[in-house]
Design an enzyme around this catalytic site. Structure first.
Site, mmCIF file in Angstrom:
data_model
loop_
_atom_site.group_PDB
_atom_site.id
_atom_site.type_symbol
_atom_site.label_atom_id
_atom_site.label_comp_id
_atom_site.label_asym_id
_atom_site.label_seq_id
_atom_site.Cartn_x
_atom_site.Cartn_y
_atom_site.Cartn_z
ATOM 1 N N LYS A 183 -26.042 22.251 22.442
ATOM 2 C CA LYS A 183 -25.051 23.326 22.641
ATOM 3 C C LYS A 183 -25.504 24.645 22.045
ATOM 4 O O LYS A 183 -25.293 25.711 22.603
ATOM 5 C CB LYS A 183 -23.737 22.956 21.918
ATOM 6 C CG LYS A 183 -22.789 22.116 22.695
ATOM 7 C CD LYS A 183 -21.457 22.020 21.968
ATOM 8 C CE LYS A 183 -21.628 21.814 20.468
ATOM 9 N NZ LYS A 183 -20.395 21.647 19.725
ATOM 10 N N LYS A 184 -26.074 24.598 20.831
ATOM 11 C CA LYS A 184 -26.298 25.826 20.056
ATOM 12 C C LYS A 184 -27.774 26.132 19.821
ATOM 13 O O LYS A 184 -28.098 27.109 19.136
ATOM 14 C CB LYS A 184 -25.585 25.724 18.696
ATOM 15 C CG LYS A 184 -24.070 25.516 18.836
ATOM 16 C CD LYS A 184 -23.363 25.388 17.494
ATOM 17 C CE LYS A 184 -21.892 25.023 17.684
ATOM 18 N NZ LYS A 184 -21.221 24.608 16.458
HETATM 19 N N1 C2G Z 1 -11.608 25.716 13.287
HETATM 20 C C1 C2G Z 1 -10.465 26.430 12.952
HETATM 21 N N2 C2G Z 1 -10.573 27.600 12.238
HETATM 22 C C2 C2G Z 1 -11.775 28.081 11.885
HETATM 23 C C3 C2G Z 1 -12.952 27.376 12.213
HETATM 24 C C4 C2G Z 1 -12.842 26.167 12.928
HETATM 25 O O1 C2G Z 1 -9.332 26.019 13.284
HETATM 26 N N3 C2G Z 1 -11.832 29.233 11.224
HETATM 27 C C5 C2G Z 1 -11.468 24.478 14.071
HETATM 28 C C6 C2G Z 1 -12.121 24.573 15.440
HETATM 29 O O2 C2G Z 1 -11.265 25.237 16.349
HETATM 30 C C7 C2G Z 1 -12.325 23.110 15.788
HETATM 31 C C8 C2G Z 1 -12.566 22.467 14.396
HETATM 32 O O3 C2G Z 1 -12.111 23.409 13.429
HETATM 33 O O4 C2G Z 1 -11.154 22.559 16.367
HETATM 34 C C9 C2G Z 1 -14.028 22.171 14.187
HETATM 35 O O5 C2G Z 1 -14.747 23.376 14.358
HETATM 36 P P1 C2G Z 1 -16.292 23.321 14.729
HETATM 37 O O6 C2G Z 1 -16.996 22.495 13.747
HETATM 38 O O7 C2G Z 1 -16.751 24.728 14.954
HETATM 39 O O8 C2G Z 1 -16.252 22.499 16.082
HETATM 40 P P2 C2G Z 1 -17.001 22.794 17.418
HETATM 41 O O9 C2G Z 1 -18.465 22.903 17.149
HETATM 42 O O10 C2G Z 1 -16.297 23.880 18.145
HETATM 43 O O11 C2G Z 1 -16.723 21.427 18.201
HETATM 44 O O12 C2G Z 1 -15.868 18.607 21.277
HETATM 45 C C10 C2G Z 1 -15.965 19.708 20.429
HETATM 46 C C11 C2G Z 1 -17.275 19.673 19.750
HETATM 47 O O13 C2G Z 1 -17.305 18.574 18.873
HETATM 48 C C12 C2G Z 1 -17.679 20.937 19.042
#
Ligand code: C2G
Length: 130
Positions: free
Chosen positions: A44-45
């Site tokens: 993804k990244k």
């Molecule tokens: N989150 C949040 N507030 C933030 C940062 C993150 O509410 N300031 C939430 C994100 O919206 C997500 C969860 O924390 O619901 C995890 O964030 P990430 O680790 O960035 O997850 P991501 O890489 O977006 O997920 O199927 C989804 C994948 O697993 C990837």
């Protein structure tokens, strides 16, 4: 018994993550969390997380709001995970708003507002610039 499921990378665990997990848990009786694998993140990244998947799963699994933690191997497998774990509610942060609406045929889908002004990417940038 109402089961909530959520997914994320949870790299360099911070308060935004716990806010999301805590609110997700409040939607049911137990919370299952899919933690993105290192390979899924790379795809993804184009970079690997700072903490590897074993460490990230250990952190998430140790939270009192979390009843079960499993590796999320593909974004497209969400329907399979929802069915396998018999989830009633899928909770995602609103950076994913609308992306999983098609799963409404399997369970309730809820998007929660993100915690403002905190992100793993910014934390990494601040640390690397000092
Ligand atoms: N989150 C949040 N507030 C933030 C940062 C993150 O509410 N300031 C939430 C994100 O919206 C997500 C969860 O924390 O619901 C995890 O964030 P990430 O680790 O960035 O997850 P991501 O890489 O977006 O997920 O199927 C989804 C994948 O697993 C990837």
């Amino acid at each position: 018994m109402k089961t909530v499921i959520t997914f994320g990378t949870f790299d360099v665990f911070h308060v935004g993550h716990i806010n999301l997990i805590q609110r997700a848990a409040a939607y049911g009786d137990r919370l299952f969390v899919g933690v993105s694998t290192d390979e899924l993140n790379f795809s993804k990244k184009s970079r690997y997380p700072i903490y590897n998947e074993r460490e990230r799963m250990k952190i998430v699994n140790s939270l009192r709001y979390v009843n079960l933690c499993f590796p999320e191997e593909s974004l497209e497998k969400k329907a399979d995970y929802i069915k396998y774990y018999n989830a009633d509610v899928l909770v995602m942060g609103n950076d994913w708003e609308g992306k999983f609406d098609h799963l409404q045929e399997l369970c309730e889908v809820v998007y929660l507002p993100r915690t403002p002004s905190v992100s793993t990417t910014e934390i990494i940038e601040v640390i690397s610039s000092t």
